[in-house]
Design a protein around this motif. Structure first.
Motif, PDB file in Angstrom:
ATOM      1  N   VAL A   1      13.366  14.166 -43.634  1.00 21.17           N
ATOM      2  CA  VAL A   1      12.785  12.832 -43.018  1.00 21.17           C
ATOM      3  C   VAL A   1      12.334  13.260 -41.594  1.00 21.17           C
ATOM      4  CG1 VAL A   1      13.530  10.546 -41.970  1.00 21.17           C
ATOM      5  CG2 VAL A   1      14.363  11.347 -44.188  1.00 21.17           C
ATOM      6  N   THR A   2      11.101  13.122 -41.332  1.00 17.53           N
ATOM      7  CA  THR A   2      10.605  13.438 -39.956  1.00 17.53           C
ATOM      8  C   THR A   2      10.090  12.093 -39.041  1.00 17.53           C
ATOM      9  OG1 THR A   2       9.664  15.571 -40.702  1.00 17.53           O
ATOM     10  CG2 THR A   2       8.627  14.649 -38.882  1.00 17.53           C
TER      11      THR A   2
ATOM     12  N   ASP B   1       8.524  -5.145 -23.483  1.00 18.96           N
ATOM     13  CA  ASP B   1       8.866  -4.311 -22.223  1.00 18.96           C
ATOM     14  C   ASP B   1       8.761  -2.797 -22.611  1.00 18.96           C
ATOM     15  OD1 ASP B   1       9.796  -6.420 -21.170  1.00 18.96           O
ATOM     16  OD2 ASP B   1      11.949  -6.157 -21.898  1.00 18.96           O
ATOM     17  N   THR B   2       8.264  -2.339 -23.716  1.00 19.23           N
ATOM     18  CA  THR B   2       7.980  -0.895 -24.038  1.00 19.23           C
ATOM     19  C   THR B   2       6.703  -0.602 -24.734  1.00 19.23           C
ATOM     20  OG1 THR B   2       9.000   1.100 -24.770  1.00 19.23           O
ATOM     21  CG2 THR B   2       9.619  -0.773 -26.041  1.00 19.23           C
ATOM     22  N   GLU B   3       6.060   0.541 -24.477  1.00 19.61           N
ATOM     23  CA  GLU B   3       4.744   0.740 -25.068  1.00 19.61           C
ATOM     24  C   GLU B   3       4.882   2.252 -26.042  1.00 19.61           C
ATOM     25  OE1 GLU B   3       0.464   2.278 -24.281  1.00 19.61           O
ATOM     26  OE2 GLU B   3       1.489   0.887 -22.797  1.00 19.61           O
ATOM     27  N   HIS B   4       5.079   2.032 -27.289  1.00 17.34           N
ATOM     28  CA  HIS B   4       5.047   3.157 -28.234  1.00 17.34           C
ATOM     29  C   HIS B   4       4.459   3.058 -29.561  1.00 17.34           C
ATOM     30  CE1 HIS B   4       8.295   0.742 -29.663  1.00 17.34           C
ATOM     31  NE2 HIS B   4       8.382   1.458 -30.522  1.00 17.34           N
ATOM     32  N   ALA B   5       4.516   4.083 -30.137  1.00 13.95           N
ATOM     33  CA  ALA B   5       4.035   4.159 -31.554  1.00 13.95           C
ATOM     34  C   ALA B   5       4.577   5.314 -32.101  1.00 13.95           C
ATOM     35  CB  ALA B   5       2.415   4.265 -31.565  1.00 13.95           C
ATOM     36  N   GLY B   6       4.731   5.066 -33.489  1.00 11.15           N
ATOM     37  CA  GLY B   6       5.164   6.240 -34.339  1.00 11.15           C
ATOM     38  C   GLY B   6       5.300   6.310 -35.814  1.00 11.15           C
ATOM     39  N   VAL B   7       5.841   7.171 -36.505  1.00  9.03           N
ATOM     40  CA  VAL B   7       5.671   7.298 -37.838  1.00  9.03           C
ATOM     41  C   VAL B   7       6.871   7.994 -38.294  1.00  9.03           C
ATOM     42  CG1 VAL B   7       4.250   9.594 -37.755  1.00  9.03           C
ATOM     43  CG2 VAL B   7       4.175   8.026 -39.715  1.00  9.03           C
ATOM     44  N   VAL B   8       7.356   7.688 -39.395  1.00  7.89           N
ATOM     45  CA  VAL B   8       8.461   8.342 -40.137  1.00  7.89           C
ATOM     46  C   VAL B   8       7.858   8.718 -41.519  1.00  7.89           C
ATOM     47  CG1 VAL B   8      10.786   8.135 -41.153  1.00  7.89           C
ATOM     48  CG2 VAL B   8      10.171   6.694 -38.957  1.00  7.89           C
ATOM     49  N   THR B   9       8.015   9.979 -41.696  1.00  6.11           N
ATOM     50  CA  THR B   9       7.564  10.301 -43.123  1.00  6.11           C
ATOM     51  C   THR B   9       8.867  10.957 -43.993  1.00  6.11           C
ATOM     52  OG1 THR B   9       6.963  12.713 -42.257  1.00  6.11           O
ATOM     53  CG2 THR B   9       5.277  11.143 -42.369  1.00  6.11           C
ATOM     54  N   PHE B  10       8.557  11.072 -45.411  1.00  5.98           N
ATOM     55  CA  PHE B  10       9.470  11.262 -46.326  1.00  5.98           C
ATOM     56  C   PHE B  10       8.815  12.161 -47.295  1.00  5.98           C
ATOM     57  CE2 PHE B  10      10.143   6.876 -44.571  1.00  5.98           C
ATOM     58  CZ  PHE B  10      11.155   6.819 -44.329  1.00  5.98           C
ATOM     59  N   HIS B  11       9.609  13.397 -47.257  1.00  9.07           N
ATOM     60  CA  HIS B  11       9.209  14.717 -47.968  1.00  9.07           C
ATOM     61  C   HIS B  11      10.279  14.935 -48.955  1.00  9.07           C
ATOM     62  CE1 HIS B  11       6.039  15.099 -45.113  1.00  9.07           C
ATOM     63  NE2 HIS B  11       6.963  14.595 -44.214  1.00  9.07           N
TER      64      HIS B  11
ATOM     65  N   ASP C   1       7.704   5.673 -50.467  1.00  3.61           N
ATOM     66  CA  ASP C   1       8.329   6.930 -50.389  1.00  3.61           C
ATOM     67  C   ASP C   1       7.513   7.952 -49.765  1.00  3.61           C
ATOM     68  OD1 ASP C   1      10.221   5.947 -52.091  1.00  3.61           O
ATOM     69  OD2 ASP C   1       8.957   6.550 -54.138  1.00  3.61           O
ATOM     70  N   GLU C   2       6.524   7.779 -48.829  1.00  8.34           N
ATOM     71  CA  GLU C   2       5.757   8.711 -47.964  1.00  8.34           C
ATOM     72  C   GLU C   2       5.786   8.257 -46.587  1.00  8.34           C
ATOM     73  OE1 GLU C   2       1.621   8.573 -49.369  1.00  8.34           O
ATOM     74  OE2 GLU C   2       2.312   8.945 -51.584  1.00  8.34           O
ATOM     75  N   ARG C   3       5.494   7.057 -46.118  1.00  9.19           N
ATOM     76  CA  ARG C   3       5.508   6.994 -44.622  1.00  9.19           C
ATOM     77  C   ARG C   3       5.723   5.653 -44.177  1.00  9.19           C
ATOM     78  NH1 ARG C   3       1.355   9.838 -42.602  1.00  9.19           N
ATOM     79  NH2 ARG C   3       0.985   8.736 -40.821  1.00  9.19           N
ATOM     80  N   VAL C   4       6.212   5.220 -42.970  1.00 12.62           N
ATOM     81  CA  VAL C   4       6.272   3.989 -42.155  1.00 12.62           C
ATOM     82  C   VAL C   4       5.425   4.444 -41.034  1.00 12.62           C
ATOM     83  CG1 VAL C   4       7.278   2.048 -41.440  1.00 12.62           C
ATOM     84  CG2 VAL C   4       8.245   3.221 -43.737  1.00 12.62           C
ATOM     85  N   ALA C   5       4.498   3.771 -40.441  1.00  8.97           N
ATOM     86  CA  ALA C   5       3.881   3.799 -39.088  1.00  8.97           C
ATOM     87  C   ALA C   5       3.992   2.333 -38.465  1.00  8.97           C
ATOM     88  CB  ALA C   5       2.485   4.699 -39.085  1.00  8.97           C
TER      89      ALA C   5
END
Length: 151
Positions: free
Chosen positions: A98-99, A79-89, A68-72
């Protein structure tokens, strides 16, 4: 590295939005460029995407996950370089913000130009709109993983 930050409000409880987001293999239902995702264990996935007509594959590792908070995540090969986070408020009992924050390295001239003119941000906004339509139409999640992954 390019960075995209996009937010959307969805009319479902935070638990429902979060639970749906943990169902990575359902992403092709609302992420336009995702062809398939295979979850190999609790923290590893294999992605096949099609971006600008080019097919790419990569692996990703869940680096942090709290119900209920985040997935990083971060890409770990391919073939691709990336990172991210989804947060739930929690906005209220029936609404969630959802951000998505995505950091990625554009490859080649086309992606670099696309990044410069904001194509990536447009794609993430579209995917969040698709997620909103998907989860609000369903009214409930298609599954859930409530485990915790420490950073």
């Amino acid at each position: 590295m390019a960075q995209i930050i996009e937010t959307i409000d969805v009319d479902v409880p935070v638990r429902t939005a979060y639970n749906q987001w943990t169902q990575f293999e359902s992403f092709p239902n609302f992420l336009d460029e995702v062809e398939s995702i295979t979850q190999t264990d609790d923290t590893h996935t294999h992605w096949k995407v099609k971006v600008g007509g080019f097919e790419r594959e990569f692996d990703a590792t869940i680096a942090e996950q709290h119900p209920d908070e985040r997935v990083a995540w971060t890409s770990t090969g391919g073939d691709t370089e990336h990172a991210g986070v989804v947060t739930f408020h929690k906005i209220d009992d029936d609404s969630t913000r959802v951000t998505v924050q995505l950091d990625w390295e554009p490859e080649g001239l086309i992606e670099k130009i696309g990044s410069f003119v904001g194509v990536g941000g447009h794609a993430v906004r579209k995917d969040l709109t698709n997620f909103k339509e998907f989860i609000e139409r369903q009214g409930h999640e298609t599954g859930a993983w409530r485990g915790d992954v420490e950073a």
